[in-house]
Design a protein around this motif. Structure first.
Motif, PDB file in Angstrom:
ATOM      1  N   ARG A   5       1.315  -1.347  -0.006  1.00 41.61           N
ATOM      2  CA  ARG A   5      -0.443   0.219  -0.116  1.00 41.61           C
ATOM      3  C   ARG A   5       1.214   1.589   0.099  1.00 41.61           C
ATOM      4  O   ARG A   5       2.554   1.036   0.719  1.00 41.61           O
ATOM      5  N   HIS A 100       0.132  -1.859  -4.613  1.00 38.71           N
ATOM      6  CA  HIS A 100      -1.767  -2.716  -5.617  1.00 38.71           C
ATOM      7  C   HIS A 100      -2.460  -1.958  -4.355  1.00 38.71           C
ATOM      8  O   HIS A 100      -4.321  -2.123  -4.907  1.00 38.71           O
ATOM      9  N   LYS A 101      -2.604  -1.158  -3.409  1.00 37.79           N
ATOM     10  CA  LYS A 101      -3.625  -0.021  -2.639  1.00 37.79           C
ATOM     11  C   LYS A 101      -3.283   1.101  -3.058  1.00 37.79           C
ATOM     12  O   LYS A 101      -1.485   2.101  -1.670  1.00 37.79           O
ATOM     13  N   PHE A 121      -7.453   3.142   2.635  1.00 34.18           N
ATOM     14  CA  PHE A 121      -6.811   1.434   2.998  1.00 34.18           C
ATOM     15  C   PHE A 121      -7.883   0.778   3.152  1.00 34.18           C
ATOM     16  O   PHE A 121      -7.565   0.043   2.640  1.00 34.18           O
ATOM     17  N   LEU A 124     -10.110  -0.058   0.312  1.00 40.13           N
ATOM     18  CA  LEU A 124      -9.921  -0.606  -1.066  1.00 40.13           C
ATOM     19  C   LEU A 124      -9.708  -2.312  -0.321  1.00 40.13           C
ATOM     20  O   LEU A 124      -9.434  -2.743  -1.696  1.00 40.13           O
ATOM     21  N   ASP A 125      -9.342  -3.240   0.520  1.00 37.68           N
ATOM     22  CA  ASP A 125     -10.159  -4.542   0.667  1.00 37.68           C
ATOM     23  C   ASP A 125     -11.440  -4.505  -0.212  1.00 37.68           C
ATOM     24  O   ASP A 125     -11.044  -5.762  -0.420  1.00 37.68           O
ATOM     25  N   GLY A 143      -8.414   7.074  -3.680  1.00 38.91           N
ATOM     26  CA  GLY A 143      -7.348   6.011  -3.884  1.00 38.91           C
ATOM     27  C   GLY A 143      -8.455   4.880  -5.134  1.00 38.91           C
ATOM     28  O   GLY A 143      -9.481   5.156  -5.466  1.00 38.91           O
ATOM     29  N   THR A 145      -6.894   0.808  -6.621  1.00 33.30           N
ATOM     30  CA  THR A 145      -6.866  -0.687  -6.672  1.00 33.30           C
ATOM     31  C   THR A 145      -6.039  -0.731  -8.486  1.00 33.30           C
ATOM     32  O   THR A 145      -5.874  -2.425  -8.441  1.00 33.30           O
TER      33      THR A 145
END
Length: 205
Positions: A5, A100-101, A121, A124-125, A143, A145
């Motif tokens: 991240r 990836h984030k 963050f 973003l999962d 943000g 991904t």
């Protein structure tokens, strides 16, 4: 803590007359610069304590030494003709390095807190995009991904529909997103005065 991240900060170099131009009629070039410096100091305190990989992108050049000249921050220069191209380049730069984030913020939002960054963050999962609405119609945080150049194309920046247009683009592509709490950017004398009424002073005298 995940190493994939990335938190990106966009900054303007400390040049009187080129920062916070809407404050110049009220406080002059040097006064506007001083207000901007205090906003940057506030942002530095927040980001320095935030764990993870952090990149700082300056609008003109990397200073020889400043608050971000430490092992906590990688320093770069923005690349592109407008804000959209510059953000797109910064995101692409991060994704090309295996992140990836990625979340990007500016230094204009005094009320930005660690909790907002953590929520961005963690969101973003679950969804590919997260946006922090600014009360002037833009956004204080973005943000994602995955590379998403479409978000930055055909956009007129610094007007009251920036966020709305971004959301329209996401909806057209049936993309899921998360909205963070709305916060106030500090761009106008009225914004500075609102902070002052809360006991927060950004200018001397």
């Amino acid at each position: 803590m995940s190493s994939d991240r990335l938190l990106i900060l966009f900054l303007r170099n400390f040049l009187a007359g080129s920062v916070k131009t809407r404050l110049i009629p009220r406080w002059g070039k040097e006064g506007a610069l001083e207000i901007y410096k205090r906003l940057v100091q506030r942002t530095h305190q927040l980001l320095y304590a935030f764990p993870g990989v952090k990149h700082v992108f300056y609008d003109r050049y990397v200073p020889h030494q400043d608050l971000f000249s430490s092992s906590e921050f990688d320093q770069y220069v923005q690349s592109g003709h407008d804000l959209g191209e510059r953000m797109d380049h910064a995101f692409s730069h991060g994704f090309s390095r295996g992140m990836h984030k990625i979340v990007i913020v500016g230094s204009d939002c005094y009320d930005l807190e660690k909790e907002h960054l953590e929520l961005a963050f963690s969101s973003l999962d679950r969804v590919p995009y997260v946006l922090g609405p600014a009360r002037d119609g833009g956004y204080y945080l973005l943000g994602m991904t995955k590379p998403s150049s479409f978000l930055f194309q055909h956009t007129r920046w610094s007007h009251a529909r920036v966020l709305e247009e971004a959301l329209e683009k996401l909806k057209q592509r049936h993309e899921n997103y998360k909205l963070l709490p709305s916060l106030m950017d500090i761009d106008t004398p009225e914004d500075v005065e609102r902070l002052s009424k809360r006991g927060i002073t950004l200018m001397g005298g």
